[in-house]
Write a protein that holds these residues in place. Structure first.
Motif, short mmCIF file in Angstrom:
data_model
loop_
_atom_site.label_atom_id
_atom_site.label_comp_id
_atom_site.label_asym_id
_atom_site.label_seq_id
_atom_site.Cartn_x
_atom_site.Cartn_y
_atom_site.Cartn_z
N LYS A 1 0.82 -1.22 0.00
CA LYS A 1 0.00 0.00 0.00
C LYS A 1 0.85 1.27 0.00
N LEU A 2 2.11 1.14 -0.35
CA LEU A 2 3.02 2.28 -0.30
C LEU A 2 2.74 3.27 -1.43
N GLU A 3 2.83 4.55 -1.07
CA GLU A 3 2.71 5.62 -2.05
C GLU A 3 3.84 6.62 -1.82
N GLU A 4 4.11 7.46 -2.80
CA GLU A 4 5.18 8.44 -2.70
C GLU A 4 4.95 9.34 -1.48
N SER A 5 5.99 9.52 -0.67
CA SER A 5 5.87 10.31 0.56
C SER A 5 5.66 11.79 0.26
N LYS B 1 4.19 16.99 -2.67
CA LYS B 1 5.36 16.22 -3.05
C LYS B 1 6.59 17.13 -3.01
N SER C 1 8.87 6.14 0.20
CA SER C 1 7.47 5.79 -0.02
C SER C 1 6.90 5.30 1.30
N MET D 1 2.96 4.74 3.95
CA MET D 1 1.52 4.69 4.14
C MET D 1 1.24 4.79 5.65
N ASN E 1 -9.61 4.72 -2.68
CA ASN E 1 -8.23 4.65 -3.17
C ASN E 1 -8.24 3.94 -4.52
N ASP E 2 -7.43 4.44 -5.44
CA ASP E 2 -7.38 3.87 -6.79
C ASP E 2 -6.90 2.42 -6.79
N LYS E 3 -6.23 2.00 -5.73
CA LYS E 3 -5.68 0.65 -5.69
C LYS E 3 -6.59 -0.34 -4.97
#
Length: 288
Positions: A58-62, A74, A81, A83, A252-254
């Motif tokens: 579930k990691l996304e760019e920090s 950003k 990265s 969550m 969430n898109d994922k």
């Protein structure tokens, strides 16, 4: 004999699953300016691996907080990265939150949700403060008074946490900087990531004024991979108002991808929700 066997079995169980118990003798004083302390083996291997397992898909760019608006944006300052786990997401997470409250003497409700981060080769977090520069973020819970940074993995080289403005102790809190330290880590008061250890430092003076010596940086990872979990703690309660269910939606898109991997059953608190907090992927989990 049976009593000794029971004691050995009980101690082995604590090493695997952990407990609320906190041993203050495990703490090393790193610095008084800023106030910083290192707890050796604060987490068990099981707890470290469990938090990585909860986060890795579930990691996304920090992001970082903008100093003017307070919004998350950003930035090249922070290239990891990550969550956020839900507060009290499961028994393991709740137990760690209890242990943090025991160590810091700060109420559990004053803490934010834990953020799990992964730093790969070359990724870093440039010098920054954990207290806020904007009034928007201070509106809920006030300033961040303390940070507990937990290391979930060993790092072969790099990834140290350094306080560049600190008044260094003669012995660096007993930490020996050998060849496994990066040049960045050797340039100030620093802590090397070691699985299970936890670093506590205070961003405010006891007077509640921001402490500029709490400036800190995450050195670039040179060899290996760095996993960590951060708990930020405020001067007052950080309990956000519980939202009402907005229906059967994916937030969430994922969500569909996570549902396909079985996360509706593996991580129901986040995906499906609890009585107090609707899940983020209710539609993907076929609740409607």
């Amino acid at each position: 004999m049976l009593y000794l066997i029971w004691i050995l079995a009980f101690n082995q169980m604590l090493q695997v699953v952990g407990s609320n118990f906190f041993d203050p003798t495990s703490v090393i004083q790193i610095s008084w300016k800023p106030r910083a302390f290192l707890a050796k083996q604060f987490l068990t291997d099981f707890e470290c691996n469990h938090m990585i397992h909860l986060a890795k898909d579930k990691l996304e760019e920090s992001m970082v907080a903008d100093n003017e608006s307070g919004k998350s944006v950003k930035s090249e300052i922070r290239t990891s990265s990550g969550m956020f786990l839900m507060k009290g997401q499961d028994e393991v997470v709740s137990r760690i939150e209890d242990r943090i409250a025991t160590w810091t003497f700060l109420p559990k409700e004053n803490g934010e949700a834990m953020q799990v981060l992964r730093y790969q080769h070359g990724q870093k977090y440039e010098p920054h403060f954990d207290y806020f520069q904007d009034k928007n973020n201070q509106a809920l819970g006030g300033h961040r008074i303390a940070t507990v940074l937990m290391y979930l993995s060993d790092v072969i080289k790099g990834g140290e946490t350094v306080f560049p403005s600190a008044e260094e102790e003669d012995n660096d809190g007993g930490l020996i900087k050998d060849d496994s330290w990066s040049d960045c880590g050797k340039r100030g008061l620093g802590v090397k990531p070691m699985k299970g250890d936890a670093l506590l430092f205070f961003s405010l003076h006891p007077s509640a004024e921001p402490d500029p010596m709490s400036l800190h940086t995450g050195c670039p990872v040179i060899e290996g991979e760095k996993w960590s979990a951060t708990k930020w703690i405020h001067v007052a309660s950080f309990e956000k108002q519980r939202p009402k269910s907005s229906g059967c939606v994916n937030e969430n898109d994922k969500c569909e991808e996570w549902a396909a991997y079985g996360e509706c059953k593996k991580n129901p608190a986040y995906m499906v929700g609890t009585p107090d907090w609707p899940g983020a992927c209710r539609k993907a989990c076929k609740l409607c």
